[in-house]
Design an enzyme around this catalytic site. Structure first.
Site, PDB file in Angstrom:
ATOM      1  N   ALA A  77      62.880  -4.132 -37.951  1.00  0.00           N
ATOM      2  CA  ALA A  77      61.904  -4.630 -36.988  1.00  0.00           C
ATOM      3  C   ALA A  77      62.427  -4.423 -35.576  1.00  0.00           C
ATOM      4  O   ALA A  77      63.628  -4.263 -35.345  1.00  0.00           O
ATOM      5  CB  ALA A  77      61.638  -6.112 -37.241  1.00  0.00           C
ATOM      6  N   GLY A 121      62.581  -4.830 -42.214  1.00  0.00           N
ATOM      7  CA  GLY A 121      61.148  -4.578 -42.326  1.00  0.00           C
ATOM      8  C   GLY A 121      60.826  -3.214 -42.871  1.00  0.00           C
ATOM      9  O   GLY A 121      59.774  -3.015 -43.488  1.00  0.00           O
ATOM     10  N   GLU A 124      60.947  -3.598 -46.528  1.00  0.00           N
ATOM     11  CA  GLU A 124      59.763  -4.368 -46.918  1.00  0.00           C
ATOM     12  C   GLU A 124      58.507  -3.505 -46.872  1.00  0.00           C
ATOM     13  O   GLU A 124      57.645  -3.599 -47.757  1.00  0.00           O
ATOM     14  CB  GLU A 124      59.621  -5.583 -46.005  1.00  0.00           C
ATOM     15  CG  GLU A 124      60.711  -6.614 -46.227  1.00  0.00           C
ATOM     16  CD  GLU A 124      60.711  -7.724 -45.185  1.00  0.00           C
ATOM     17  OE1 GLU A 124      60.764  -8.894 -45.581  1.00  0.00           O
ATOM     18  OE2 GLU A 124      60.646  -7.397 -43.973  1.00  0.00           O
ATOM     19  N   GLU A 144      68.686  -9.137 -42.525  1.00  0.00           N
ATOM     20  CA  GLU A 144      68.190 -10.155 -41.587  1.00  0.00           C
ATOM     21  C   GLU A 144      69.153 -11.332 -41.420  1.00  0.00           C
ATOM     22  O   GLU A 144      69.196 -11.955 -40.359  1.00  0.00           O
ATOM     23  CB  GLU A 144      66.818 -10.677 -42.056  1.00  0.00           C
ATOM     24  CG  GLU A 144      65.689  -9.678 -41.930  1.00  0.00           C
ATOM     25  CD  GLU A 144      65.504  -8.801 -43.155  1.00  0.00           C
ATOM     26  OE1 GLU A 144      64.451  -8.159 -43.267  1.00  0.00           O
ATOM     27  OE2 GLU A 144      66.429  -8.756 -44.008  1.00  0.00           O
TER      28      GLU A 144
END
Length: 271
Positions: A77, A121, A124, A144
């Site tokens: 991210a 991300g 994901e 994370e």
């Protein structure tokens, strides 16, 4: 007949952070933030969602390929975008929900072609897709915890279902244990591994095979497989059987079985 492998149409829709094109009945979406290693941000996801929605509603498209660059599918991210946000605002605005909304309701199959980094991300995002192909240098991880937070777009849920509790715990709690492409294939996170330069081509080949099948049956099959994660076995079998029975109301079921009985290639009309 012109081989649609050679016919590439660049989408006229103007985007800042993605590129779109079509090959026959396959749409290709390429993340295009090279300087940021395709770091995921709100604007990027709004563009992804817009492109996905358009292709999902386009009857000439049967499957989608989602990819990045050879160096990075998506390296995580965009931390600069989110680092100063606060809980109340994130909660009231349901922060990150729009990252998953369109892929979660896609009727058409999406094939992820993952080269390079797929971290946080990015991992994901790949797991939101229906099939994942990886380049030989792909790396999957959920780091994370190193930022004082946890995965927020499905990492704790989808990764656990894909690789099992122990490996998911190790990856998420340490933030440093990643999977290379072959490990990801061994654990079942990805379906196949290819040389980086061939990855997208192989993903498109598979997407074309899918797109050539009857669209209604493809969508029903996707829906049934996804329900395997949501239902107990008895309910899942009942759901599958009802969809199977429903295919007998389609033109493609009649054509497919007639073609098989007649020893010819079916001509599906996607109805």
């Amino acid at each position: 007949m012109v081989d649609d492998m050679l016919v590439v149409t660049t989408d006229a829709q103007a985007y800042k952070m993605i590129l779109t094109e079509t090959q026959g009945r396959v749409a290709i979406i390429t993340l295009n933030r090279p300087k940021a290693l395709n770091a995921l941000c709100s604007e990027l996801f709004h563009e992804i969602n817009d492109a996905l929605a358009r292709f999902d509603n386009d009857s000439s498209i049967g499957a989608v390929v989602l990819t990045g660059s050879e160096r990075a599918f998506a390296a995580g991210a965009d931390i600069k975008e989110m680092k100063d946000t606060e809980f109340i605002g994130n909660y009231k605005n349901n922060f990150l929900a729009h990252w998953t909304e369109q892929l979660g309701r896609m009727r058409k199959p999406v094939v992820a072609a993952v080269n390079g980094y797929a971290l946080g991300g990015g991992c994901e995002l790949a797991m939101m897709c229906d099939i994942i192909y990886a380049g030989e240098k792909a790396v999957f991880g959920q780091p994370e915890i190193n930022l004082g937070t946890i995965p927020g777009a499905g990492g704790t849920q989808r990764l656990t279902r894909a690789v099992g509790k122990s490996k998911a715990m190790e990856m998420i709690l340490t933030g440093s244990v990643n999977l290379d492409a072959l490990e990801a294939k061994t654990y079942g996170l990805v379906s196949a591994v290819f040389p980086p330069e061939l990855l997208v081509e192989e993903a498109i080949k598979t997407a074309k095979k899918i797109a050539a099948k009857g669209a209604v049956s493809v969508q029903m099959a996707k829906e049934a497989v996804n329900q395997a994660y949501e239902l107990n076995l008895s309910s899942g079998l009942h759901f599958e059987r009802r969809l199977f029975q429903a295919t007998f109301a389609t033109k493609d079921q009649k054509e497919g079985m007639d073609a098989f009985a007649g020893k010819r290639k079916p001509n599906f009309v996607h109805e």
